[in-house]
Each structure stands twice: as C-alpha cells, then as structure tokens.
Design a protein around this motif. Sequence first.
Motif, PDB file in Angstrom:
ATOM      1  N   LEU A 117       0.470  -0.823  -0.397  1.00  0.00           N
ATOM      2  CA  LEU A 117       0.100  -0.218  -0.353  1.00  0.00           C
ATOM      3  C   LEU A 117       0.757   1.540  -0.135  1.00  0.00           C
ATOM      4  O   LEU A 117       0.549   2.315  -0.655  1.00  0.00           O
ATOM      5  N   VAL A 118       2.092   0.915   0.880  1.00  0.00           N
ATOM      6  CA  VAL A 118       2.590   2.011   1.043  1.00  0.00           C
ATOM      7  C   VAL A 118       3.452   2.577  -0.814  1.00  0.00           C
ATOM      8  O   VAL A 118       3.865   4.005  -1.163  1.00  0.00           O
ATOM      9  N   GLN A 119       3.773   1.118  -1.089  1.00  0.00           N
ATOM     10  CA  GLN A 119       4.805   1.375  -2.386  1.00  0.00           C
ATOM     11  C   GLN A 119       3.568   1.937  -3.400  1.00  0.00           C
ATOM     12  O   GLN A 119       4.025   2.460  -4.092  1.00  0.00           O
ATOM     13  N   LYS A 120       2.441   2.017  -3.298  1.00  0.00           N
ATOM     14  CA  LYS A 120       1.370   2.176  -4.158  1.00  0.00           C
ATOM     15  C   LYS A 120       1.418   4.142  -4.242  1.00  0.00           C
ATOM     16  O   LYS A 120       0.205   3.946  -4.619  1.00  0.00           O
ATOM     17  N   THR A 121       0.778   3.654  -2.963  1.00  0.00           N
ATOM     18  CA  THR A 121       0.117   5.368  -3.200  1.00  0.00           C
ATOM     19  C   THR A 121       0.516   6.311  -2.350  1.00  0.00           C
ATOM     20  O   THR A 121       0.403   7.689  -1.731  1.00  0.00           O
ATOM     21  N   GLY A 122       2.505   6.077  -1.078  1.00  0.00           N
ATOM     22  CA  GLY A 122       2.551   6.557  -0.107  1.00  0.00           C
ATOM     23  C   GLY A 122       3.322   7.788  -0.539  1.00  0.00           C
ATOM     24  O   GLY A 122       3.950   7.533  -2.047  1.00  0.00           O
ATOM     25  N   SER A 123       3.348   8.803  -0.091  1.00  0.00           N
ATOM     26  CA  SER A 123       5.084   9.235  -0.511  1.00  0.00           C
ATOM     27  C   SER A 123       6.716   8.884   0.912  1.00  0.00           C
ATOM     28  O   SER A 123       5.651   7.946   1.411  1.00  0.00           O
ATOM     29  N   SER A 124       7.993   9.516   0.206  1.00  0.00           N
ATOM     30  CA  SER A 124       8.327   9.413   0.986  1.00  0.00           C
ATOM     31  C   SER A 124       7.988   9.787   2.864  1.00  0.00           C
ATOM     32  O   SER A 124       8.823   8.887   3.636  1.00  0.00           O
TER      33      SER A 124
END
Length: 214
Positions: free
Chosen positions: A187-194
């Motif tokens: 989920l972080v890879q797909k929709t997150g920022s740094s």
Amino acid sequence: MARSAGSNRTGYQPIPGRLYLYSGKGRKQLIIETVVSTIDRENMPNFAPMGITCNAQLVVIRPFVSSKTYQNLKDRGEAVINITDNVLIIAKTAIGDKNVRHRPDSFTACHLLEDACRFISCVAEKIEEQGERAVFSCRILGRSRLRDFCGFNRAKHAVIEASIMATRLHLYPRELVGRKLDEYRMLVQKTGSSQEEEALQLLDNYIQRKLQQR
Ligand SMILES: Cc1cc2nc3c(=O)[nH]c(=O)nc-3n(C[C@H](O)[C@H](O)[C@H](O)COP(=O)(O)O)c2cc1C
C-alpha cells in the motif's frame, strides 16, 4: 511564570470514580487516532499516539497504566490532543522516539506538534481505573487549528496499522506479522509519499529487531 512540580494552570485534582459522560450514553463512538501530548512533573513534554473519543465538551483518553502518558495525566492532568496526518510522527512516537518538533500550547503547559492540523487542549476531571487501562475524562479548555487535513490515503492508514502492530507485537504470531508487513509495504509503495516510506521503514526495522529478541 515558573511552574512547580505537580501543579498546573487549571488546579487539576483527579477525582477517582465513575465517569458521567463516557461512551455517549450507550451509543458507540468514533475513535480518532491522535497524538496525545502531556508533561511530566519536571515539565518534560511527552508525545504518544492514542485513540480518543470526544464530544463538544469532553475528550476521553484510555492509556495503558504502563504508559508514560498515563503517569503524566495522573500527575499533571493536562493534555493536548494533536490531530495530525503526519504518520511519521505517529510511527516515531509509538516506538519511543519522542524527538518531534513542538511549541508551547496557550491553554495548558503541554506542547503542540508543529506539524498537526488541529489541537484540543484539555484537563482531566475524572479517572476510572479499569485493570490494564485507565479512562481519563477530560474537559475541553480550547481548540485551535493550523492547517487542513490532507484527506484519506491508503498508505497513511497502512502506517497507522503498522504502528499499532509495532506497539502490540506480543499479540501477533510471527507469520501474521510478516503477512501484514507485506500488505502495508504494498500500500505504501502504491499510494504513499516519502513520508510514509520513511515511517514504514522505521517500523519495519523496529519490528525485525523485536522479533529477533523473541
Ligand atoms: C494509532 C495508535 C493508537 C494507540 N492508542 C493507544 C491508546 O488508546 N492507549 C494506549 O495506552 N496506547 C495506545 N497506543 C500505543 C501507545 O502509543 C504506545 O504504547 C506508546 O509507546 C506509549 O507511549 P508513552 O509510554 O510515552 O505514553 C496506540 C498506538 C497507535 C500507533
């Protein structure tokens, strides 16, 4: 004005006993995940993620009695509820890194996170001890607002879930921890920022360290 140990602006005196406004008279209430800021007897600020419920007059905080937040609330009574979308702050403070930017609150002796959207300053009026947890019913002294909330984001929610898992690792079998982390990473890879990437990496490292100590 100098503040003496154990005193506060509101003349806080905790009253043991049942709460008069907890749980909204039988109606289920929304739990908001926040960062609760408190101070200790030496005025040292503390920040910890906590789920709270609130209405127009009251905030209810339910810290574990083993937490610093519980001790500070018991000793000083005052708190600021920081409503933030900065999940790096949530992740850091959940696992014990309290080095976050803050400034003084004008309603209490506690501190406001520099990167939060809204703040609720409050003072504990009632304490109900419930085994491992205590329930503090706090009167709202003031509210303030700094900026808009960014909006729903799956990576932010994943970091919040990972932060909760990190603080309750003893309740999770090892295989489940691995599966959950994979899901949160996706989920972080797909929709997150740094910000979300850094937060999840921090939690991942912490969790791996803790698992090795098992
Ligand atoms: C989103 C979130 C919500 C949490 N809610 C609570 C809570 O309501 N009560 C509690 O005792 N701990 C809660 N925790 C765990 C504490 O934040 C964690 O144990 C923290 O290390 C306590 O810090 P302290 O000892 O400085 O108070 C929560 C953690 C997260 C990530």
